[in-house]
Design an enzyme around this catalytic site. Sequence first.
Site, PDB file in Angstrom:
ATOM      1  N   ARG A  71     -64.769  77.073  70.235  1.00 13.57           N
ATOM      2  CA  ARG A  71     -63.527  76.953  69.470  1.00 13.57           C
ATOM      3  C   ARG A  71     -63.815  77.295  68.015  1.00 13.57           C
ATOM      4  O   ARG A  71     -64.842  76.874  67.467  1.00 13.57           O
ATOM      5  CB  ARG A  71     -62.995  75.524  69.574  1.00 13.57           C
ATOM      6  CG  ARG A  71     -61.610  75.350  69.005  1.00 13.57           C
ATOM      7  CD  ARG A  71     -61.149  73.902  69.054  1.00 13.57           C
ATOM      8  NE  ARG A  71     -61.433  73.207  67.820  1.00 13.57           N
ATOM      9  CZ  ARG A  71     -60.790  72.109  67.396  1.00 13.57           C
ATOM     10  NH1 ARG A  71     -59.827  71.580  68.132  1.00 13.57           N
ATOM     11  NH2 ARG A  71     -61.101  71.519  66.259  1.00 13.57           N
ATOM     12  N   TYR A  82     -57.849  69.816  58.626  1.00  9.25           N
ATOM     13  CA  TYR A  82     -58.323  69.030  59.767  1.00  9.25           C
ATOM     14  C   TYR A  82     -58.906  69.978  60.814  1.00  9.25           C
ATOM     15  O   TYR A  82     -58.356  71.043  61.081  1.00  9.25           O
ATOM     16  CB  TYR A  82     -57.171  68.232  60.377  1.00  9.25           C
ATOM     17  CG  TYR A  82     -57.614  67.434  61.574  1.00  9.25           C
ATOM     18  CD1 TYR A  82     -58.287  66.236  61.408  1.00  9.25           C
ATOM     19  CD2 TYR A  82     -57.397  67.901  62.864  1.00  9.25           C
ATOM     20  CE1 TYR A  82     -58.723  65.509  62.502  1.00  9.25           C
ATOM     21  CE2 TYR A  82     -57.833  67.180  63.967  1.00  9.25           C
ATOM     22  CZ  TYR A  82     -58.495  65.989  63.776  1.00  9.25           C
ATOM     23  OH  TYR A  82     -58.930  65.278  64.861  1.00  9.25           O
ATOM     24  N   ASP A  91     -57.277  76.098  67.938  1.00 11.40           N
ATOM     25  CA  ASP A  91     -56.334  74.975  68.009  1.00 11.40           C
ATOM     26  C   ASP A  91     -55.366  75.047  66.834  1.00 11.40           C
ATOM     27  O   ASP A  91     -55.782  75.005  65.672  1.00 11.40           O
ATOM     28  CB  ASP A  91     -57.141  73.659  67.967  1.00 11.40           C
ATOM     29  CG  ASP A  91     -56.321  72.445  68.380  1.00 11.40           C
ATOM     30  OD1 ASP A  91     -55.086  72.528  68.346  1.00 11.40           O
ATOM     31  OD2 ASP A  91     -56.936  71.416  68.736  1.00 11.40           O
ATOM     32  N   HIS A 125     -52.982  72.780  66.318  1.00 13.18           N
ATOM     33  CA  HIS A 125     -52.621  71.407  65.951  1.00 13.18           C
ATOM     34  C   HIS A 125     -51.135  71.202  65.676  1.00 13.18           C
ATOM     35  O   HIS A 125     -50.765  70.501  64.733  1.00 13.18           O
ATOM     36  CB  HIS A 125     -53.451  70.941  64.751  1.00 13.18           C
ATOM     37  CG  HIS A 125     -54.836  70.540  65.138  1.00 13.18           C
ATOM     38  ND1 HIS A 125     -55.091  69.470  65.942  1.00 13.18           N
ATOM     39  CD2 HIS A 125     -56.041  71.096  64.856  1.00 13.18           C
ATOM     40  CE1 HIS A 125     -56.395  69.369  66.138  1.00 13.18           C
ATOM     41  NE2 HIS A 125     -56.995  70.339  65.506  1.00 13.18           N
ATOM     42  N   GLU A 130     -54.228  76.828  71.361  1.00 16.99           N
ATOM     43  CA  GLU A 130     -53.867  75.455  71.747  1.00 16.99           C
ATOM     44  C   GLU A 130     -52.836  74.859  70.793  1.00 16.99           C
ATOM     45  O   GLU A 130     -52.896  75.111  69.581  1.00 16.99           O
ATOM     46  CB  GLU A 130     -55.163  74.624  71.713  1.00 16.99           C
ATOM     47  CG  GLU A 130     -54.969  73.143  71.925  1.00 16.99           C
ATOM     48  CD  GLU A 130     -56.258  72.367  71.686  1.00 16.99           C
ATOM     49  OE1 GLU A 130     -57.346  72.985  71.589  1.00 16.99           O
ATOM     50  OE2 GLU A 130     -56.181  71.135  71.591  1.00 16.99           O
ATOM     51  N   GLU A 151     -52.724  67.517  74.804  1.00 14.97           N
ATOM     52  CA  GLU A 151     -53.636  66.402  74.509  1.00 14.97           C
ATOM     53  C   GLU A 151     -52.878  65.146  74.083  1.00 14.97           C
ATOM     54  O   GLU A 151     -53.402  64.041  74.223  1.00 14.97           O
ATOM     55  CB  GLU A 151     -54.692  66.797  73.462  1.00 14.97           C
ATOM     56  CG  GLU A 151     -54.146  67.018  72.076  1.00 14.97           C
ATOM     57  CD  GLU A 151     -55.198  67.488  71.085  1.00 14.97           C
ATOM     58  OE1 GLU A 151     -55.983  68.378  71.418  1.00 14.97           O
ATOM     59  OE2 GLU A 151     -55.226  66.958  69.965  1.00 14.97           O
ATOM     60  N   ARG A 194     -53.978  70.105  78.867  1.00 11.71           N
ATOM     61  CA  ARG A 194     -55.016  69.559  78.005  1.00 11.71           C
ATOM     62  C   ARG A 194     -55.162  68.045  78.060  1.00 11.71           C
ATOM     63  O   ARG A 194     -55.866  67.451  77.237  1.00 11.71           O
ATOM     64  CB  ARG A 194     -54.713  69.958  76.546  1.00 11.71           C
ATOM     65  CG  ARG A 194     -54.817  71.431  76.266  1.00 11.71           C
ATOM     66  CD  ARG A 194     -55.936  71.718  75.283  1.00 11.71           C
ATOM     67  NE  ARG A 194     -57.179  71.185  75.741  1.00 11.71           N
ATOM     68  CZ  ARG A 194     -58.123  70.634  74.983  1.00 11.71           C
ATOM     69  NH1 ARG A 194     -57.950  70.539  73.697  1.00 11.71           N
ATOM     70  NH2 ARG A 194     -59.231  70.177  75.489  1.00 11.71           N
ATOM     71  N   GLU A 226     -63.565  70.659  77.152  1.00 11.75           N
ATOM     72  CA  GLU A 226     -63.938  70.504  75.740  1.00 11.75           C
ATOM     73  C   GLU A 226     -65.118  69.534  75.649  1.00 11.75           C
ATOM     74  O   GLU A 226     -65.116  68.476  76.289  1.00 11.75           O
ATOM     75  CB  GLU A 226     -62.739  69.944  74.967  1.00 11.75           C
ATOM     76  CG  GLU A 226     -62.975  69.825  73.470  1.00 11.75           C
ATOM     77  CD  GLU A 226     -61.724  69.316  72.741  1.00 11.75           C
ATOM     78  OE1 GLU A 226     -60.912  68.609  73.357  1.00 11.75           O
ATOM     79  OE2 GLU A 226     -61.576  69.635  71.549  1.00 11.75           O
ATOM     80  N   TRP A 249     -49.442  68.282  62.189  1.00  8.97           N
ATOM     81  CA  TRP A 249     -50.773  68.862  62.003  1.00  8.97           C
ATOM     82  C   TRP A 249     -51.433  69.004  63.352  1.00  8.97           C
ATOM     83  O   TRP A 249     -50.995  68.422  64.315  1.00  8.97           O
ATOM     84  CB  TRP A 249     -51.642  68.005  61.070  1.00  8.97           C
ATOM     85  CG  TRP A 249     -51.952  66.671  61.613  1.00  8.97           C
ATOM     86  CD1 TRP A 249     -51.262  65.518  61.408  1.00  8.97           C
ATOM     87  CD2 TRP A 249     -53.007  66.325  62.498  1.00  8.97           C
ATOM     88  NE1 TRP A 249     -51.824  64.489  62.085  1.00  8.97           N
ATOM     89  CE2 TRP A 249     -52.910  64.960  62.775  1.00  8.97           C
ATOM     90  CE3 TRP A 249     -54.063  67.058  63.086  1.00  8.97           C
ATOM     91  CZ2 TRP A 249     -53.791  64.284  63.629  1.00  8.97           C
ATOM     92  CZ3 TRP A 249     -54.937  66.386  63.930  1.00  8.97           C
ATOM     93  CH2 TRP A 249     -54.794  65.019  64.191  1.00  8.97           C
TER      94      TRP A 249
HETATM   95  O1  EZ4 Z   1     -57.231  66.044  67.053  1.00 12.13           O
HETATM   96  O2  EZ4 Z   1     -59.093  64.041  69.288  1.00 12.13           O
HETATM   97  O3  EZ4 Z   1     -58.638  69.580  70.704  1.00 12.13           O
HETATM   98  N1  EZ4 Z   1     -59.030  68.614  70.127  1.00 12.13           N
HETATM   99  C1  EZ4 Z   1     -58.380  67.998  69.143  1.00 12.13           C
HETATM  100  C2  EZ4 Z   1     -58.940  66.708  68.607  1.00 12.13           C
HETATM  101  C3  EZ4 Z   1     -57.827  65.729  68.278  1.00 12.13           C
HETATM  102  C4  EZ4 Z   1     -58.328  64.316  68.170  1.00 12.13           C
HETATM  103  C5  EZ4 Z   1     -57.162  63.330  68.062  1.00 12.13           C
HETATM  104  O4  EZ4 Z   1     -57.590  62.039  68.235  1.00 12.13           O
HETATM  105  O5  EZ4 Z   1     -57.360  68.479  68.729  1.00 12.13           O
HETATM  106  O6  EZ4 Z   1     -59.699  66.945  67.483  1.00 12.13           O
HETATM  107 CO    CO Z   2     -56.531  69.875  70.120  1.00 10.41          CO
END
Ligand code: EZ4
Ligand code: CO
Length: 409
Positions: free
Chosen positions: A147, A159, A217, A219, A243, A269, A290, A346, A409
């Site tokens: 990733r 982040y 990702d 987010h 993602e 997720e 996910r 992952e 985010w």
């Molecule tokens: O932000 O596990 O794909 N993985 C992620 C992680 C999530 C955290 C949230 O608790 O996006 O980093």
């Molecule tokens: Co994620």
Amino acid sequence: MRIASADVVVTSPARNFVTLVITTDDGLTGLGDATLNGRELSVASYLRDHVAPLLEGRDASRIEDTWQYLYRGAYWRRGPVTMAAVAAVDTALWDIKAKAAGMPLYQLLGGASRTGALAYGHASGRDVPELLDSVRAHLERGYRAIRVQTGIPGLDSVYGVASSAAGGGERYDYEPARRRPLPAEETWDTRAYLRHVPTVFEAVRAEFGPGLPLLHDGHHRMTPIQAARLGKDLEPYDLFWLEDATPAEDQTALRLIRQHTTTPLAIGEVFNSAHDYTVLLQERLIDYVRSAVTHAGGVTGLRRLLDMAGHFGIRSGIHGPTDISPVGMAAALHLDLAVHNFGIQEYMRHAPETLEVFRTSFTFTDGLLHPSDTPGLGVGLDLAAAERFPYAPAYLPVNRLADGTVHDW
Ligand code: EZ4
Ligand code: CO
């Protein structure tokens, strides 16, 4: 075989974890992960105050009945707190059943469908050179899928990106380095992000060639039309997946993205039930689901979801960051090995302190994870070690736009 006790262990070896320990009257123990990042104590209370008293004396072998009893019996269904609690009970009971059978859990799930689970790691860098070093460090650690996340010019921190190059760019956790009683706040700019990301993937492909599976990702930060544009812009770089392009709970948003791009999509997720996916699966709007064992009702809940996804040719991509405890991770690996529609797993490696408390037996060889053939899940909990790491509040960050508006985010 009756349940003698159900105890909740809250410990913080490098980050916070909530673990359910179920013991039977014939002395078997099972472990379940109930960690909900940033809301840990809610699940601990749900289990201690409302679930443990219901479990004592129940037949430990009745996993499906216990799942339905907790899910339907509570009247209030779904939701991250409830489903993490149900997951912990379910996972601990599967651990016990497999130990009683003297088999690794994947054997009870139908046996192995593959030799190991392809894992992806988290490379990141504040800029492109730091990112390329991080990708190299991951390849040296044996990862065969990666990733890719980077800092964005003009933004102080993002982040998913390590705040230092130490450790190969793997650690971006908000714990323990940024542990504080209030969430950190970050500033976000989607237009700057959309301009920058394609140049990052161009650089990574130029350095590492066309073969390496690369993931990204988003987010939940984009609107559908922004995500459609990013998907199109990334097509030349052949991503394994993009993602969480848009806020996940808006299932129909994925229709618009899908109409515009062939970049594969992954989501889920933050979901906690197969019901969160019905439109996504029936309309084939995503390529990978996910959800984590920990957040979607345990081995039973996730198996149901993966079977449903399999009917539509959609594969697994089980969530495995460091806030999924080694118990949740091991449960994922048994499913990864057993289900036909496995996609990728992952795998962010846990901190050494975490592995002092949770004694794992799973292996990572040639890019593949294997849960090991230890009976049960294959994870032990060292209670004396757990006591050395007391809970401290810690939170995921909050995102704001330059004008102060709270953003996804
Ligand atoms: O932000 O596990 O794909 N993985 C992620 C992680 C999530 C955290 C949230 O608790 O996006 O980093
Ligand atoms: Co994620």
